[in-house]
Enzyme design. Structure first.
Site, PDB file in Angstrom:
ATOM      1  N   GLU A 278       0.821  -1.113  -0.075  1.00  0.00           N
ATOM      2  CA  GLU A 278       0.146  -0.016   0.129  1.00  0.00           C
ATOM      3  C   GLU A 278       0.877   1.263  -0.047  1.00  0.00           C
ATOM      4  OE1 GLU A 278      -2.167  -0.207   3.644  1.00  0.00           O
ATOM      5  OE2 GLU A 278      -3.480  -1.996   2.799  1.00  0.00           O
ATOM      6  N   GLY A 280       2.104   4.926  -0.516  1.00  0.00           N
ATOM      7  CA  GLY A 280       1.326   6.213  -0.777  1.00  0.00           C
ATOM      8  C   GLY A 280       2.704   7.193  -1.306  1.00  0.00           C
ATOM      9  N   CYS A 347      -1.912  33.863   9.957  1.00  0.00           N
ATOM     10  CA  CYS A 347      -1.768  34.559  11.305  1.00  0.00           C
ATOM     11  C   CYS A 347      -1.579  33.575  12.541  1.00  0.00           C
ATOM     12  CB  CYS A 347      -3.012  35.233  11.647  1.00  0.00           C
ATOM     13  SG  CYS A 347      -3.327  36.699  10.507  1.00  0.00           S
ATOM     14  N   TYR A 376       0.737  13.939   0.785  1.00  0.00           N
ATOM     15  CA  TYR A 376       0.323  14.691   2.013  1.00  0.00           C
ATOM     16  C   TYR A 376       0.713  16.150   1.846  1.00  0.00           C
ATOM     17  CZ  TYR A 376       0.646   9.827   3.466  1.00  0.00           C
ATOM     18  OH  TYR A 376       0.384   8.638   3.276  1.00  0.00           O
TER      19      TYR A 376
HETATM   20  N1  LLP Z   1      -1.700   2.136   4.551  1.00  0.00           N
HETATM   21  C1  LLP Z   1      -2.306   2.544   5.693  1.00  0.00           C
HETATM   22  C2  LLP Z   1      -3.119   1.723   6.490  1.00  0.00           C
HETATM   23  C3  LLP Z   1      -1.981   3.632   5.947  1.00  0.00           C
HETATM   24  O1  LLP Z   1      -2.256   4.219   7.320  1.00  0.00           O
HETATM   25  C4  LLP Z   1      -1.031   4.679   5.353  1.00  0.00           C
HETATM   26  C5  LLP Z   1      -0.483   5.854   5.789  1.00  0.00           C
HETATM   27  C6  LLP Z   1      -0.402   4.038   4.342  1.00  0.00           C
HETATM   28  C7  LLP Z   1      -0.756   2.868   3.897  1.00  0.00           C
HETATM   29  C8  LLP Z   1       0.467   4.785   3.274  1.00  0.00           C
HETATM   30  O2  LLP Z   1       1.627   5.186   3.829  1.00  0.00           O
HETATM   31  P1  LLP Z   1       2.963   5.767   3.185  1.00  0.00           P
HETATM   32  O3  LLP Z   1       3.483   4.699   1.814  1.00  0.00           O
HETATM   33  O4  LLP Z   1       2.280   7.014   2.309  1.00  0.00           O
HETATM   34  O5  LLP Z   1       4.039   5.889   3.935  1.00  0.00           O
HETATM   35  N2  LLP Z   1       0.467  12.899   6.906  1.00  0.00           N
HETATM   36  C9  LLP Z   1       1.709  12.014   7.481  1.00  0.00           C
HETATM   37  C10 LLP Z   1       1.576  10.526   6.744  1.00  0.00           C
HETATM   38  C11 LLP Z   1       0.596   9.867   7.331  1.00  0.00           C
HETATM   39  C12 LLP Z   1       0.517   8.606   6.884  1.00  0.00           C
HETATM   40  C13 LLP Z   1      -0.793   7.801   7.454  1.00  0.00           C
HETATM   41  N3  LLP Z   1      -0.819   6.476   6.867  1.00  0.00           N
HETATM   42  C14 LLP Z   1       2.934  13.048   6.648  1.00  0.00           C
HETATM   43  O6  LLP Z   1       2.658  13.928   5.843  1.00  0.00           O
HETATM   44  O7  LLP Z   1       3.848  12.492   6.631  1.00  0.00           O
END
Ligand code: LLP
Length: 418
Positions: A278, A280, A347, A376
């Site tokens: 998964e 992202g 602000c 993000y």
């Molecule tokens: N699968 C699940 C169940 C997740 O909760 C997440 C991310 C992903 C996959 C994808 O993870 P990645 O490959 O993108 O690391 N807003 C934060 C990141 C929050 C991630 C939440 N879950 C930031 O800007 O760093």
């Protein structure tokens, strides 16, 4: 500073995304503005796919990282599945032409309406995080006369070594089910006639720069799958979640996607399991920049400020996680550098893009590119201070188009009444 990327490069002192000069996009689309390289997205997605060729798998892009329809379409056409965490994300996937039968639904707080929508859309599987959720999916499936494929998201209790807000795989986190309890819960759930317990899953955190914790989590999941099969459960898939990190600093060494996937594959060879990943951030993070124009220079009492037209409502990561994003001048100049804070118009003292950083000596009117903003970034944008959210642009070779229009003042008040 040397910039090396498959999508961004300087040509005669001007920063390009693929074959398009970014100052042209800034001039025509205005700033602040997100820009994404389709080439960068596809290269990373294909790195995952390529390393898994010949192995049963699904690369389910985590929609939460960047849910723009044009990007989802690009990935759907390249053969992606999708990891969603809400009904809204499922709606986006379907609108973009994604295939619901390649969707996995994660998250600790799925609502009855969301579960029903997903069941009616015939998604691939639910990743469940509590006994209550299993009961609800059973009841709703019974009412609709369907059988839901389910995996339990377990908590392998490994430390992902990431920022505390984005680590998820330890015992004290709200996510997943305790390893020790998983087996008995699987057995209880096996008795529910409208559920098919087919998978094991986990997600230990995000922006992980060392692959060892991920491989350790994989080993624990493999062990669990073995035990469950011995107990007679028909475990067919293993989902390792997302989490692979990217180089936010030019000096960061991030894991290589293909090498990581090969290590995963090697451990899974001969186990007769279908692998789901998964990712992202590792697919879209490096593909995007946020363009912003310098409004003012202000010599403060203790430091110099570069005031720009992008703010924490456009890109929240620096304010929320103290995260580092490199910042480049779209047109290189001979004015040297300056040590400064780069701040926006919101602000709040917490509204900054960079603090005490050696920066291009940019003057009002100059355009800057905030680096690695594809994941993000826009999805965390808000209308705080009644600021319309910025447009999003997709670049494909020498062409570019606006794939989300800049919001207007009318958009700000849509649905409100006096
Ligand atoms: N699968 C699940 C169940 C997740 O909760 C997440 C991310 C992903 C996959 C994808 O993870 P990645 O490959 O993108 O690391 N807003 C934060 C990141 C929050 C991630 C939440 N879950 C930031 O800007 O760093």
């Amino acid at each position: 500073m040397l910039l090396s990327s498959d999508a961004y490069s300087y040509r005669s002192g001007v920063l390009y995304c693929e074959e398009v000069p970014l100052d042209e996009i800034a001039r025509r689309a205005g700033t602040p503005c997100y820009v994404y390289s389709s080439r960068a997205v596809l290269n990373r997605f294909r790195a995952y796919k390529g390393a898994l060729e010949g192995f049963p798998h699904l690369v389910s892009y985590a929609v939460k990282a960047n849910s723009n329809l044009a990007l989802l379409r690009l990935l759907a056409e390249a053969g992606a599945g999708f990891d969603i965490v809400s009904g809204g994300e499922l709606f986006r996937v379907i609108q973009a032409g994604g295939d619901p039968s390649r969707v996995v639904f994660s998250g600790v707080g799925k609502t009855p309406a969301e579960i029903e929508y997903a069941l009616k859309s015939s998604i691939y599987a639910f990743h469940c995080e509590s006994e209550g959720e299993l009961g609800l999916i059973e009841a709703l499936s019974a009412r609709l006369g369907v059988r839901a494929r389910v995996a339990l998201r377990v908590n392998p209790d490994v430390d992902a070594g990431a920022h505390p807000y984005i680590s998820t795989g330890m015992r004290e986190h709200k996510f997943g089910i305790e390893m020790a309890e998983a087996e008995s819960l699987y057995r209880r759930a096996q008795k529910l006639p409208h559920l098919s317990l087919e998978g094991v899953s986990c997600h230990i955190g995000s922006q992980i720069l060392e692959v060892e914790p991920l491989l350790e989590a994989l080993d624990r999941l493999l062990e669990l799958a073995r035990r469950l099969r011995q107990a007679g459960l028909p475990i067919r898939h293993l989902d390792l979640g997302g989490g692979l990190g990217i180089p936010y600093r030019l000096s960061d060494a991030a894991p290589n996607i293909a090498e990581f996937v090969k290590q995963v594959r090697r451990r899974m060879e001969g186990q007769d399991l279908f692998l789901i990943l998964e990712p992202g951030r590792s697919i879209v993070g490096e593909a995007g920049v946020l363009l912003t124009t310098v409004l003012y220079r202000k010599p403060g009492a203790t430091r110099e400020f570069i005031i720009v037209d992008a703010a924490m409502n456009d890109l929240l990561r620096p304010s929320l996680y103290q995260s580092h994003h490199e910042i480049f001048a779209v047109r290189q100049s001979l004015r040297g550098t300056v040590r400064a804070d780069v701040v926006g118009p919101v602000c709040e003292s917490g509204d900054f893009l960079a603090l005490d950083r050696e920066m291009p000596n940019a003057l009002p009117g100059d355009v800057l590119a905030v680096w690695t903003a594809g994941a993000y970034g826009f999805v965390l944008a808000s209308n705080y201070n009644s600021r319309p959210r910025p447009p999003e642009v997709l670049v494909e070779a020498d062409r570019w188009r606006i794939v989300r229009a800049r919001e207007t003042y009318e958009d700000l008040i849509r649905g409100e009444s006096v």
